[in-house]
Enzyme design. Structure first.
Site, PDB file in Angstrom:
ATOM      1  CG  ASP A   7      -1.981  -1.148   1.397  1.00 54.50           C
ATOM      2  OD1 ASP A   7      -2.290  -1.870   0.418  1.00 54.50           O
ATOM      3  OD2 ASP A   7      -2.027  -1.465   2.530  1.00 54.50           O
ATOM      4  CE1 TYR A   8       1.636   7.711  -2.185  1.00 60.31           C
ATOM      5  CE2 TYR A   8       0.170   8.520  -0.558  1.00 60.31           C
ATOM      6  CZ  TYR A   8       1.062   8.684  -1.339  1.00 60.31           C
ATOM      7  OH  TYR A   8       1.353   9.937  -1.688  1.00 60.31           O
TER       8      TYR A   8
END
Ligand code: URA
Length: 253
Positions: free
Chosen positions: A116-117
């Protein structure tokens, strides 16, 4: 038409179109399949939409979006310590920094799976589509360990339930292994899983009322982040590539 009839049977020196694109390094096999179905792939300037089409390896000119897929590319295997707020893709429509922006490579590499970011830590990048496919294939159960900071100390009953498997929508997660980093502060844990459902670690804890304040992948198969500060990367050693290849080797028949 004649060509189609000849090429659907397997001949030596031929390869399925999706495998050829993936092997030669620009994209993973499933992505290659999508591109082919979307009509983005040509063979000798003719659009082909069947991923199973057999091409003649040293003869046919395969292009993706007009760009020639070159054979016998040098294979590249990289480990990166991804910082938070970096996209684990090769491009981003919002022009945010991507993992490939952080790496200097002449070869066209792509990440093996995603983080994920807001997740930091270990991510592999390669131009070897077959290697990436195998590592991501559920059959090989490649283990990944995440260091997690929870919003509150985890209760023993929740730890046991998560270790057994948790229902997330229509799926139940496979058994996981949880250990404490410091038994005196049960907000900090390591969890080892071998699946790669979207936002799996976050969702598992959220389903019991915990928020994940911090998430870092610290281990992938045998590989750790040792020696790599946030944002740093290095090429894998031949023996590291061998070890990873070994854990996801198809069984001999
Ligand atoms: N699980 C998550 O929730 N996020 C990641 O980035 C990786 C695993």
């Amino acid at each position: 038409m004649i060509r189609e009839t000849i090429m659907t049977g397997k001949m030596s020196g031929t390869m399925r179109l999706n495998k050829f694109i993936s092997n030669n390094g620009s994209i993973a096999r499933r992505t290659a399949e999508e591109y082919i179905r979307q009509g983005r792939v040509t063979i000798n300037n003719m659009t082909v939409t069947d991923p199973a089409f057999n091409i003649i390896e040293n003869k046919d000119k395969v292009r993706v979006d007009g760009e020639l897929v070159k054979t016998s590319r040098k294979k590249v295997y990289i480990v990166l310590n991804k910082p938070r707020k970096v996209i684990s893709g090769v491009s981003d429509d919002k022009h945010r920094t991507t993992v490939t922006d952080l790496i200097k490579s002449k070869e066209k590499i792509f990440p093996v799976g995603r983080l994920d970011y807001d997740t930091s830590g270990l991510i592999l990048l390669t131009n070897d589509g077959e290697f990436a496919n195998r590592l991501m294939h559920p059959r090989y159960k490649v283990e990944k360990t995440y260091r997690v900071k929870l919003s509150k100390p985890i209760e023993e009953k929740h730890k046991l339930l998560i270790q057994k498997g948790v229902r997330l929508g229509r799926k139940v997660t496979a058994p996981a292994y949880i250990s404490f980093i410091n038994p005196k502060d049960k907000r900090y844990i390591n969890i080892t899983i071998h699946e790669g459902m979207n936002r799996q670690v976050r969702k598992v804890f959220e389903s019991f009322g915990y928020f994940v304040d911090k998430l870092e992948r610290i281990k992938y198969g045998y590989l750790t982040l040792r020696g790599l500060a946030s944002g740093q990367w290095r090429h894998l050693e031949p023996k590291e590539i061998q070890s990873l290849t070994k854990i996801c080797k198809p069984e001999e028949k």
